[in-house]
Design an enzyme around this catalytic site. Structure first.
Site, PDB file in Angstrom:
ATOM      1  N   ASP A 117      44.418  77.569  93.922  1.00 39.33           N
ATOM      2  CA  ASP A 117      45.197  78.400  92.997  1.00 39.33           C
ATOM      3  C   ASP A 117      44.969  77.960  91.556  1.00 39.33           C
ATOM      4  O   ASP A 117      44.663  76.792  91.305  1.00 39.33           O
ATOM      5  CB  ASP A 117      46.697  78.262  93.290  1.00 39.33           C
ATOM      6  CG  ASP A 117      47.129  79.017  94.543  1.00 39.33           C
ATOM      7  OD1 ASP A 117      46.321  79.773  95.106  1.00 39.33           O
ATOM      8  OD2 ASP A 117      48.297  78.840  94.947  1.00 39.33           O
ATOM      9  N   GLN A 170      42.324  84.148  85.914  1.00 37.47           N
ATOM     10  CA  GLN A 170      43.478  84.931  85.452  1.00 37.47           C
ATOM     11  C   GLN A 170      43.052  85.846  84.311  1.00 37.47           C
ATOM     12  O   GLN A 170      42.637  85.380  83.253  1.00 37.47           O
ATOM     13  CB  GLN A 170      44.568  83.978  84.970  1.00 37.47           C
ATOM     14  CG  GLN A 170      45.095  83.056  86.060  1.00 37.47           C
ATOM     15  CD  GLN A 170      45.644  81.749  85.499  1.00 37.47           C
ATOM     16  OE1 GLN A 170      45.042  81.156  84.602  1.00 37.47           O
ATOM     17  NE2 GLN A 170      46.751  81.289  86.039  1.00 37.47           N
ATOM     18  N   ARG A 192      39.011  84.751  93.367  1.00 36.95           N
ATOM     19  CA  ARG A 192      40.225  85.590  93.336  1.00 36.95           C
ATOM     20  C   ARG A 192      40.525  85.935  91.878  1.00 36.95           C
ATOM     21  O   ARG A 192      40.612  85.048  91.042  1.00 36.95           O
ATOM     22  CB  ARG A 192      41.409  84.825  93.932  1.00 36.95           C
ATOM     23  CG  ARG A 192      42.722  85.593  93.835  1.00 36.95           C
ATOM     24  CD  ARG A 192      43.936  84.703  94.082  1.00 36.95           C
ATOM     25  NE  ARG A 192      43.934  84.102  95.399  1.00 36.95           N
ATOM     26  CZ  ARG A 192      44.659  83.009  95.708  1.00 36.95           C
ATOM     27  NH1 ARG A 192      45.398  82.416  94.792  1.00 36.95           N
ATOM     28  NH2 ARG A 192      44.631  82.517  96.923  1.00 36.95           N
ATOM     29  N   LYS A 248      46.153  88.758  87.552  1.00 31.05           N
ATOM     30  CA  LYS A 248      46.497  88.956  86.137  1.00 31.05           C
ATOM     31  C   LYS A 248      46.921  87.630  85.500  1.00 31.05           C
ATOM     32  O   LYS A 248      46.619  87.370  84.352  1.00 31.05           O
ATOM     33  CB  LYS A 248      47.639  89.969  86.011  1.00 31.05           C
ATOM     34  CG  LYS A 248      47.217  91.400  86.324  1.00 31.05           C
ATOM     35  CD  LYS A 248      48.318  92.402  85.988  1.00 31.05           C
ATOM     36  CE  LYS A 248      47.931  93.795  86.452  1.00 31.05           C
ATOM     37  NZ  LYS A 248      48.966  94.804  86.147  1.00 31.05           N
ATOM     38  N   GLY A 249      47.642  86.788  86.258  1.00 30.19           N
ATOM     39  CA  GLY A 249      48.138  85.516  85.716  1.00 30.19           C
ATOM     40  C   GLY A 249      49.653  85.527  85.669  1.00 30.19           C
ATOM     41  O   GLY A 249      50.254  86.540  85.298  1.00 30.19           O
ATOM     42  N   THR A 304      46.001  91.839  93.366  1.00 30.83           N
ATOM     43  CA  THR A 304      46.884  92.654  92.536  1.00 30.83           C
ATOM     44  C   THR A 304      47.618  93.668  93.407  1.00 30.83           C
ATOM     45  O   THR A 304      47.119  94.062  94.457  1.00 30.83           O
ATOM     46  CB  THR A 304      46.080  93.396  91.430  1.00 30.83           C
ATOM     47  OG1 THR A 304      46.994  94.149  90.625  1.00 30.83           O
ATOM     48  CG2 THR A 304      45.026  94.330  91.993  1.00 30.83           C
ATOM     49  N   ARG A 345      58.036  85.329  90.704  1.00 24.87           N
ATOM     50  CA  ARG A 345      58.137  86.675  91.310  1.00 24.87           C
ATOM     51  C   ARG A 345      59.246  87.479  90.631  1.00 24.87           C
ATOM     52  O   ARG A 345      59.112  88.669  90.397  1.00 24.87           O
ATOM     53  CB  ARG A 345      58.423  86.599  92.820  1.00 24.87           C
ATOM     54  CG  ARG A 345      57.385  85.854  93.644  1.00 24.87           C
ATOM     55  CD  ARG A 345      56.007  86.471  93.647  1.00 24.87           C
ATOM     56  NE  ARG A 345      55.159  86.329  92.520  1.00 24.87           N
ATOM     57  CZ  ARG A 345      54.385  85.264  92.222  1.00 24.87           C
ATOM     58  NH1 ARG A 345      54.370  84.220  92.975  1.00 24.87           N
ATOM     59  NH2 ARG A 345      53.624  85.280  91.148  1.00 24.87           N
TER      60      ARG A 345
HETATM   61  C1  LIG Z   1      47.179  86.954  96.505  1.00 29.18           C
HETATM   62  C2  LIG Z   1      47.648  86.568  95.145  1.00 29.18           C
HETATM   63  C3  LIG Z   1      47.388  85.306  94.671  1.00 29.18           C
HETATM   64  C4  LIG Z   1      47.792  84.939  93.383  1.00 29.18           C
HETATM   65  N1  LIG Z   1      47.434  83.718  92.890  1.00 29.18           N
HETATM   66  C5  LIG Z   1      47.731  83.404  91.614  1.00 29.18           C
HETATM   67  C6  LIG Z   1      47.273  82.208  91.002  1.00 29.18           C
HETATM   68  O1  LIG Z   1      46.592  81.379  91.634  1.00 29.18           O
HETATM   69  N2  LIG Z   1      47.620  81.984  89.718  1.00 29.18           N
HETATM   70  C7  LIG Z   1      48.366  82.855  88.976  1.00 29.18           C
HETATM   71  O2  LIG Z   1      48.604  82.622  87.791  1.00 29.18           O
HETATM   72  N3  LIG Z   1      48.825  83.996  89.531  1.00 29.18           N
HETATM   73  C8  LIG Z   1      48.531  84.287  90.819  1.00 29.18           C
HETATM   74  N4  LIG Z   1      48.978  85.467  91.355  1.00 29.18           N
HETATM   75  C9  LIG Z   1      50.019  86.257  90.634  1.00 29.18           C
HETATM   76  C10 LIG Z   1      49.402  87.255  89.674  1.00 29.18           C
HETATM   77  O3  LIG Z   1      48.816  86.573  88.596  1.00 29.18           O
HETATM   78  C11 LIG Z   1      50.470  88.236  89.133  1.00 29.18           C
HETATM   79  O4  LIG Z   1      51.461  87.510  88.458  1.00 29.18           O
HETATM   80  C12 LIG Z   1      51.133  89.084  90.193  1.00 29.18           C
HETATM   81  O5  LIG Z   1      50.240  89.444  91.205  1.00 29.18           O
HETATM   82  C13 LIG Z   1      51.681  90.388  89.599  1.00 29.18           C
HETATM   83  O6  LIG Z   1      50.634  91.113  88.986  1.00 29.18           O
HETATM   84  P1  LIG Z   1      50.043  92.493  89.579  1.00 29.18           P
HETATM   85  O7  LIG Z   1      48.568  92.412  89.449  1.00 29.18           O
HETATM   86  O8  LIG Z   1      50.543  92.754  90.930  1.00 29.18           O
HETATM   87  O9  LIG Z   1      50.487  93.584  88.520  1.00 29.18           O
HETATM   88  P2  LIG Z   1      51.895  94.014  87.942  1.00 29.18           P
HETATM   89  O10 LIG Z   1      51.584  94.921  86.807  1.00 29.18           O
HETATM   90  O11 LIG Z   1      52.758  92.835  87.678  1.00 29.18           O
HETATM   91  O12 LIG Z   1      52.528  94.832  89.120  1.00 29.18           O
HETATM   92  C14 LIG Z   1      52.020  96.067  89.575  1.00 29.18           C
HETATM   93  C15 LIG Z   1      52.993  96.651  90.589  1.00 29.18           C
HETATM   94  O13 LIG Z   1      53.054  95.791  91.738  1.00 29.18           O
HETATM   95  C16 LIG Z   1      54.374  95.648  92.207  1.00 29.18           C
HETATM   96  N5  LIG Z   1      54.802  94.245  91.966  1.00 29.18           N
HETATM   97  C17 LIG Z   1      54.130  93.297  91.280  1.00 29.18           C
HETATM   98  N6  LIG Z   1      54.782  92.120  91.294  1.00 29.18           N
HETATM   99  C18 LIG Z   1      55.899  92.326  91.988  1.00 29.18           C
HETATM  100  C19 LIG Z   1      56.995  91.508  92.352  1.00 29.18           C
HETATM  101  N7  LIG Z   1      57.049  90.228  92.001  1.00 29.18           N
HETATM  102  N8  LIG Z   1      57.980  92.055  93.096  1.00 29.18           N
HETATM  103  C20 LIG Z   1      57.942  93.355  93.464  1.00 29.18           C
HETATM  104  N9  LIG Z   1      56.928  94.187  93.156  1.00 29.18           N
HETATM  105  C21 LIG Z   1      55.929  93.693  92.436  1.00 29.18           C
HETATM  106  C22 LIG Z   1      55.197  96.608  91.400  1.00 29.18           C
HETATM  107  O14 LIG Z   1      55.193  97.849  92.076  1.00 29.18           O
HETATM  108  C23 LIG Z   1      54.440  96.706  90.099  1.00 29.18           C
HETATM  109  O15 LIG Z   1      54.692  97.890  89.391  1.00 29.18           O
HETATM  110  C24 LIG Z   1      48.544  85.863  92.600  1.00 29.18           C
HETATM  111  C25 LIG Z   1      48.787  87.141  93.071  1.00 29.18           C
HETATM  112  C26 LIG Z   1      48.348  87.516  94.324  1.00 29.18           C
HETATM  113  C27 LIG Z   1      48.587  88.921  94.786  1.00 29.18           C
END
Ligand SMILES: Cc1cc2nc3c(=O)[nH]c(=O)nc-3n(C[C@H](O)[C@H](O)[C@H](O)COP(=O)(O)OP(=O)(O)OC[C@H]3O[C@@H](n4cnc5c(N)ncnc54)[C@H](O)[C@@H]3O)c2cc1C
Length: 308
Positions: A134, A163, A184, A187-188, A226, A289
């Site tokens: 991660d 990220q 992977r 967004k971050g 994402t 989250r």
């Molecule tokens: C498999 C995986 C591994 C990850 N690993 C890392 C990592 O190593 N380091 C790191 O910095 N980040 C990590 N992340 C987190 C990532 O950086 C984002 O913060 C997170 O995924 C939310 O961004 P999004 O791309 O889903 O877009 P967003 O614009 O945040 O969300 C898009 C849509 O997804 C849904 N959604 C998103 N988040 C949530 C939530 N918390 N609760 C409910 N619905 C939600 C909603 O419908 C939202 O409108 C990881 C995410 C995933 C999926």
């Protein structure tokens, strides 16, 4: 704004204590974390794999401050990898590790974290699977990528995470888009200063697309982490445009978030991996989250005042 404020407030130790001691918090946590034990993790994994999803298991823990804590995290990974192998689940399940949990901030932290990660990678190989490292806050990006590069010498399947909100990430994507490189792209999730990261959501999304184009055009194995419907659609389009086979990339989402979409993509033949965190140290994960989505905060607040 709200996201950054929440991430900052949540660093207070007294808030952490109050939240983790509130019995009601467990009810909210269950939405994002299927349980605290290795058994809970293996049961949740079995259910997801049974629904044709892949899994990345994360033993929750970060900000390790002693060698003893780091050793306990390593043991937890070795234990769960053994259980996954016994249950016949490792073909569809890898593990994710955080270097901060493995001792990255201790004295000589990079060496300690590397040695611990090597142990976990070795156990993962014996079990028939791989590890993804991660990515945490920007102060650790360089050292984390260095550790991944060291791990890849013996364990070439080790996954890296980039990220899209960091300005540097397009360049990192170019460096990591080589054959066999599992990357992977997310967004971050951390509160980063404007000196290193985009803050505007549209700019982050545009950066994600630029980065994804580089990874999809490269020879590596992109992992699109994402839940964003537009980015998922763009990912599907780019994969088709580049003539990529369905097994040359994958989608990844978090446990409890958009489960219907996870199944829909899997039913279309895509590989979809669900990131499943488990363990008792869920506070930092939960806060990230909640910070991602105001609706989650409302859900959390309602559960704190509800008597049910
Ligand atoms: C498999 C995986 C591994 C990850 N690993 C890392 C990592 O190593 N380091 C790191 O910095 N980040 C990590 N992340 C987190 C990532 O950086 C984002 O913060 C997170 O995924 C939310 O961004 P999004 O791309 O889903 O877009 P967003 O614009 O945040 O969300 C898009 C849509 O997804 C849904 N959604 C998103 N988040 C949530 C939530 N918390 N609760 C409910 N619905 C939600 C909603 O419908 C939202 O409108 C990881 C995410 C995933 C999926």
């Amino acid at each position: 704004m709200l996201r950054r404020a929440l991430l900052a407030v949540a660093r207070s130790n007294s808030i952490k204590k109050a939240t983790t001691r509130a019995p009601i918090a467990r009810h909210v946590v269950q939405r994002f974390v299927p349980g605290e034990t290795a058994d809970d993790a293996v049961i949740a994994t079995g259910q997801l794999v049974g629904a044709r999803l892949s899994v990345s298991l994360d033993h929750l823990g970060e900000d390790t401050t002693t060698r003893k804590q780091a050793d306990a995290i390593v043991s937890a990974y070795l234990d769960v990898l053994g259980r996954l192998a016994k249950a016949g689940l490792t073909a569809a399940t890898e593990v994710s590790v955080k270097l901060s949990a493995l001792g990255q901030s201790l004295a000589d932290g990079d060496k300690v974290a590397l040695a611990n990660a090597e142990q976990i990678c070795g156990a993962a190989r014996t079990a028939g699977t791989t590890v993804t490292v991660d990515m945490e806050d920007h102060t650790t990006t360089d050292s984390t990528l260095e550790v991944v590069s060291e791990l890849r010498k013996d364990f070439p399947g080790t996954g890296a995470v980039l990220q899209a909100y960091l300005y540097r990430t397009e360049a990192d994507c170019r460096d990591l888009a080589y054959a066999g490189s599992r990357v992977r792209l997310c967004k971050g999730a951390y509160a980063e200063p404007e000196s290193v990261a985009f803050h505007d959501r549209a700019e982050i999304d545009l950066s994600y697309v630029r980065c994804l184009k580089i990874l999809m055009a490269g020879e590596g194995y992109p992992m699109l982490a994402t839940h964003d419907p537009r980015l998922i659609e763009i990912g599907q389009w780019l994969a088709a445009d580049r003539g990529r086979r369905l097994d040359s990339y994958e989608f990844q989402m978090l446990y409890g978030i958009r489960p219907t979409e996870q199944r829909r993509l899997a039913n279309l033949g895509h590989r979809v991996r669900v990131y499943v965190p488990y363990g008792s140290d869920w506070y930092g994960y939960l806060v990230r989250r909640l910070a991602e989505r105001p609706a989650n905060l409302a859900f959390f607040a309602r559960s704190l005042i509800s008597k049910e």
